[in-house]
Design a protein around this motif. Structure first.
Motif, PDB file in Angstrom:
ATOM      1  N   ILE A   4      58.456  -1.357 -12.081  1.00  0.00           N
ATOM      2  CA  ILE A   4      59.338  -1.130 -10.932  1.00  0.00           C
ATOM      3  C   ILE A   4      59.708  -2.457 -10.298  1.00  0.00           C
ATOM      4  O   ILE A   4      60.863  -2.679  -9.928  1.00  0.00           O
ATOM      5  CB  ILE A   4      58.673  -0.177  -9.922  1.00  0.00           C
ATOM      6  N   ARG A   5      58.775  -3.368 -10.205  1.00  0.00           N
ATOM      7  CA  ARG A   5      59.061  -4.674  -9.606  1.00  0.00           C
ATOM      8  C   ARG A   5      60.119  -5.426 -10.413  1.00  0.00           C
ATOM      9  O   ARG A   5      61.011  -6.036  -9.839  1.00  0.00           O
ATOM     10  CB  ARG A   5      57.794  -5.504  -9.462  1.00  0.00           C
ATOM     11  N   GLU A   6      60.050  -5.376 -11.730  1.00  0.00           N
ATOM     12  CA  GLU A   6      61.069  -6.024 -12.558  1.00  0.00           C
ATOM     13  C   GLU A   6      62.440  -5.395 -12.325  1.00  0.00           C
ATOM     14  O   GLU A   6      63.452  -6.097 -12.285  1.00  0.00           O
ATOM     15  CB  GLU A   6      60.692  -5.943 -14.038  1.00  0.00           C
ATOM     16  N   GLN A   7      62.472  -4.083 -12.175  1.00  0.00           N
ATOM     17  CA  GLN A   7      63.735  -3.385 -11.889  1.00  0.00           C
ATOM     18  C   GLN A   7      64.271  -3.800 -10.513  1.00  0.00           C
ATOM     19  O   GLN A   7      65.479  -3.977 -10.336  1.00  0.00           O
ATOM     20  CB  GLN A   7      63.540  -1.871 -11.963  1.00  0.00           C
ATOM     21  N   GLN A   8      63.372  -3.945  -9.557  1.00  0.00           N
ATOM     22  CA  GLN A   8      63.789  -4.365  -8.221  1.00  0.00           C
ATOM     23  C   GLN A   8      64.349  -5.792  -8.253  1.00  0.00           C
ATOM     24  O   GLN A   8      65.358  -6.073  -7.604  1.00  0.00           O
ATOM     25  CB  GLN A   8      62.616  -4.275  -7.241  1.00  0.00           C
ATOM     26  N   ILE A   9      63.730  -6.670  -9.002  1.00  0.00           N
ATOM     27  CA  ILE A   9      64.214  -8.050  -9.131  1.00  0.00           C
ATOM     28  C   ILE A   9      65.601  -8.045  -9.766  1.00  0.00           C
ATOM     29  O   ILE A   9      66.505  -8.768  -9.327  1.00  0.00           O
ATOM     30  CB  ILE A   9      63.225  -8.920  -9.951  1.00  0.00           C
ATOM     31  N   GLU A  10      65.788  -7.225 -10.782  1.00  0.00           N
ATOM     32  CA  GLU A  10      67.106  -7.121 -11.427  1.00  0.00           C
ATOM     33  C   GLU A  10      68.141  -6.592 -10.428  1.00  0.00           C
ATOM     34  O   GLU A  10      69.283  -7.086 -10.392  1.00  0.00           O
ATOM     35  CB  GLU A  10      67.004  -6.200 -12.654  1.00  0.00           C
ATOM     36  N   ALA A  11      67.765  -5.628  -9.621  1.00  0.00           N
ATOM     37  CA  ALA A  11      68.677  -5.098  -8.597  1.00  0.00           C
ATOM     38  C   ALA A  11      69.028  -6.178  -7.574  1.00  0.00           C
ATOM     39  O   ALA A  11      70.174  -6.265  -7.119  1.00  0.00           O
ATOM     40  CB  ALA A  11      68.047  -3.884  -7.905  1.00  0.00           C
ATOM     41  N   LEU A  12      68.056  -7.008  -7.226  1.00  0.00           N
ATOM     42  CA  LEU A  12      68.321  -8.097  -6.283  1.00  0.00           C
ATOM     43  C   LEU A  12      69.252  -9.146  -6.881  1.00  0.00           C
ATOM     44  O   LEU A  12      70.086  -9.713  -6.169  1.00  0.00           O
ATOM     45  CB  LEU A  12      67.021  -8.737  -5.810  1.00  0.00           C
ATOM     46  N   LYS A  13      69.135  -9.401  -8.185  1.00  0.00           N
ATOM     47  CA  LYS A  13      70.068 -10.325  -8.842  1.00  0.00           C
ATOM     48  C   LYS A  13      71.492  -9.774  -8.742  1.00  0.00           C
ATOM     49  O   LYS A  13      72.429 -10.520  -8.439  1.00  0.00           O
ATOM     50  CB  LYS A  13      69.687 -10.529 -10.310  1.00  0.00           C
ATOM     51  N   THR A  14      71.628  -8.494  -8.994  1.00  0.00           N
ATOM     52  CA  THR A  14      72.943  -7.846  -8.894  1.00  0.00           C
ATOM     53  C   THR A  14      73.453  -7.917  -7.460  1.00  0.00           C
ATOM     54  O   THR A  14      74.628  -8.220  -7.215  1.00  0.00           O
ATOM     55  CB  THR A  14      72.845  -6.370  -9.355  1.00  0.00           C
ATOM     56  N   ALA A  15      72.575  -7.659  -6.509  1.00  0.00           N
ATOM     57  CA  ALA A  15      72.966  -7.697  -5.091  1.00  0.00           C
ATOM     58  C   ALA A  15      73.418  -9.095  -4.691  1.00  0.00           C
ATOM     59  O   ALA A  15      74.440  -9.246  -4.004  1.00  0.00           O
ATOM     60  CB  ALA A  15      71.809  -7.242  -4.206  1.00  0.00           C
ATOM     61  N   ASP A  16      72.696 -10.112  -5.112  1.00  0.00           N
ATOM     62  CA  ASP A  16      73.051 -11.485  -4.766  1.00  0.00           C
ATOM     63  C   ASP A  16      74.468 -11.800  -5.253  1.00  0.00           C
ATOM     64  O   ASP A  16      75.295 -12.331  -4.504  1.00  0.00           O
ATOM     65  CB  ASP A  16      72.036 -12.451  -5.368  1.00  0.00           C
ATOM     66  N   ASP A  17      74.751 -11.447  -6.487  1.00  0.00           N
ATOM     67  CA  ASP A  17      76.081 -11.688  -7.061  1.00  0.00           C
ATOM     68  C   ASP A  17      77.151 -10.867  -6.326  1.00  0.00           C
ATOM     69  O   ASP A  17      78.193 -11.388  -5.930  1.00  0.00           O
ATOM     70  CB  ASP A  17      76.059 -11.331  -8.552  1.00  0.00           C
ATOM     71  N   TYR A  18      76.877  -9.604  -6.121  1.00  0.00           N
ATOM     72  CA  TYR A  18      77.846  -8.700  -5.487  1.00  0.00           C
ATOM     73  C   TYR A  18      78.127  -9.124  -4.044  1.00  0.00           C
ATOM     74  O   TYR A  18      79.273  -9.108  -3.594  1.00  0.00           O
ATOM     75  CB  TYR A  18      77.303  -7.267  -5.541  1.00  0.00           C
ATOM     76  N   LEU A  19      77.103  -9.499  -3.336  1.00  0.00           N
ATOM     77  CA  LEU A  19      77.272  -9.908  -1.938  1.00  0.00           C
ATOM     78  C   LEU A  19      78.102 -11.179  -1.814  1.00  0.00           C
ATOM     79  O   LEU A  19      78.771 -11.380  -0.793  1.00  0.00           O
ATOM     80  CB  LEU A  19      75.908 -10.077  -1.264  1.00  0.00           C
ATOM     81  N   GLY A  20      78.087 -12.001  -2.840  1.00  0.00           N
ATOM     82  CA  GLY A  20      78.927 -13.188  -2.849  1.00  0.00           C
ATOM     83  C   GLY A  20      80.408 -12.850  -2.773  1.00  0.00           C
ATOM     84  O   GLY A  20      81.219 -13.661  -2.323  1.00  0.00           O
ATOM     85  N   ARG A  21      80.753 -11.648  -3.198  1.00  0.00           N
ATOM     86  CA  ARG A  21      82.142 -11.173  -3.112  1.00  0.00           C
ATOM     87  C   ARG A  21      82.354 -10.231  -1.923  1.00  0.00           C
ATOM     88  O   ARG A  21      83.413 -10.237  -1.304  1.00  0.00           O
ATOM     89  CB  ARG A  21      82.530 -10.480  -4.417  1.00  0.00           C
ATOM     90  N   LEU A  22      81.353  -9.410  -1.628  1.00  0.00           N
ATOM     91  CA  LEU A  22      81.509  -8.415  -0.562  1.00  0.00           C
ATOM     92  C   LEU A  22      81.605  -9.053   0.821  1.00  0.00           C
ATOM     93  O   LEU A  22      82.444  -8.636   1.635  1.00  0.00           O
ATOM     94  CB  LEU A  22      80.345  -7.417  -0.593  1.00  0.00           C
ATOM     95  N   ILE A  23      80.791 -10.037   1.100  1.00  0.00           N
ATOM     96  CA  ILE A  23      80.779 -10.647   2.436  1.00  0.00           C
ATOM     97  C   ILE A  23      82.149 -11.244   2.783  1.00  0.00           C
ATOM     98  O   ILE A  23      82.695 -10.930   3.846  1.00  0.00           O
ATOM     99  CB  ILE A  23      79.626 -11.654   2.590  1.00  0.00           C
ATOM    100  N   PRO A  24      82.746 -12.069   1.908  1.00  0.00           N
ATOM    101  CA  PRO A  24      84.083 -12.581   2.244  1.00  0.00           C
ATOM    102  C   PRO A  24      85.135 -11.473   2.377  1.00  0.00           C
ATOM    103  O   PRO A  24      86.025 -11.553   3.234  1.00  0.00           O
ATOM    104  CB  PRO A  24      84.427 -13.516   1.081  1.00  0.00           C
ATOM    105  N   ALA A  25      85.027 -10.440   1.553  1.00  0.00           N
ATOM    106  CA  ALA A  25      85.971  -9.321   1.649  1.00  0.00           C
ATOM    107  C   ALA A  25      85.817  -8.615   2.989  1.00  0.00           C
ATOM    108  O   ALA A  25      86.813  -8.246   3.638  1.00  0.00           O
ATOM    109  CB  ALA A  25      85.752  -8.340   0.501  1.00  0.00           C
ATOM    110  N   MET A  26      84.583  -8.437   3.425  1.00  0.00           N
ATOM    111  CA  MET A  26      84.331  -7.787   4.704  1.00  0.00           C
ATOM    112  C   MET A  26      84.871  -8.645   5.847  1.00  0.00           C
ATOM    113  O   MET A  26      85.486  -8.119   6.788  1.00  0.00           O
ATOM    114  CB  MET A  26      82.838  -7.514   4.876  1.00  0.00           C
ATOM    115  N   GLU A  27      84.668  -9.938   5.771  1.00  0.00           N
ATOM    116  CA  GLU A  27      85.194 -10.832   6.807  1.00  0.00           C
ATOM    117  C   GLU A  27      86.722 -10.794   6.830  1.00  0.00           C
ATOM    118  O   GLU A  27      87.336 -10.799   7.904  1.00  0.00           O
ATOM    119  CB  GLU A  27      84.682 -12.254   6.578  1.00  0.00           C
ATOM    120  N   GLN A  28      87.329 -10.703   5.651  1.00  0.00           N
ATOM    121  CA  GLN A  28      88.791 -10.639   5.581  1.00  0.00           C
ATOM    122  C   GLN A  28      89.317  -9.347   6.184  1.00  0.00           C
ATOM    123  O   GLN A  28      90.280  -9.356   6.945  1.00  0.00           O
ATOM    124  CB  GLN A  28      89.270 -10.768   4.134  1.00  0.00           C
TER     125      GLN A  28
END
Length: 121
Positions: A4-28
């Motif tokens: 489960i911890r490995e799956q959570q780490i993988e989810a966090l990698k996805t979140a880090d990448d996704y948030l790099g796009r979502l945050i600027p979009a939200m600000e826009q």
């Protein structure tokens, strides 16, 4: 089989990448709502909210890692923020939605991104 911890780490990698796009979009979208709304601003807002919902689900699945060794995100405050956002949508008060996104949701997403980046480094 992955732990489960490995799956959570993988989810966090996805979140880090996704948030790099979502945050600027939200600000826009916030600046469009507060400034000059375009004909597609509301559609853009709905897409951003879908992304936010995805990040809430990801946070919920990874909160124990994100908040170790000490809490970074206050779940009660996050729940309150989501309630305020929901109320803004029910009233179609887009200015209030933009204010809530700017004041509370973008900061939450930035903390979540920083935690995700740190935990997956």
């Amino acid at each position: 089989m992955e732990s489960i911890r490995e799956q959570q780490i993988e989810a966090l990698k996805t979140a880090d990448d996704y948030l790099g796009r979502l945050i600027p979009a939200m600000e826009q979208v916030c600046s469009e709502i507060k400034g000059e709304m375009q004909e597609d601003t509301l559609d853009f807002l709905l897409q951003v909210i879908e992304g936010f919902n995805f990040m809430i689900e990801t946070y919920n699945a990874t909160r124990d890692i994100v908040n170790e060794p000490e809490p970074l995100i206050n779940d009660d405050e996050l729940e309150k923020t989501v309630g305020i956002l929901s109320e803004g949508f029910s009233k179609k008060d887009y200015a209030a939605i933009a204010d809530e996104l700017s004041a509370d949701i973008v900061p939450f997403l930035k903390v979540f991104k920083a935690a995700a980046a740190q935990k997956t480094a």
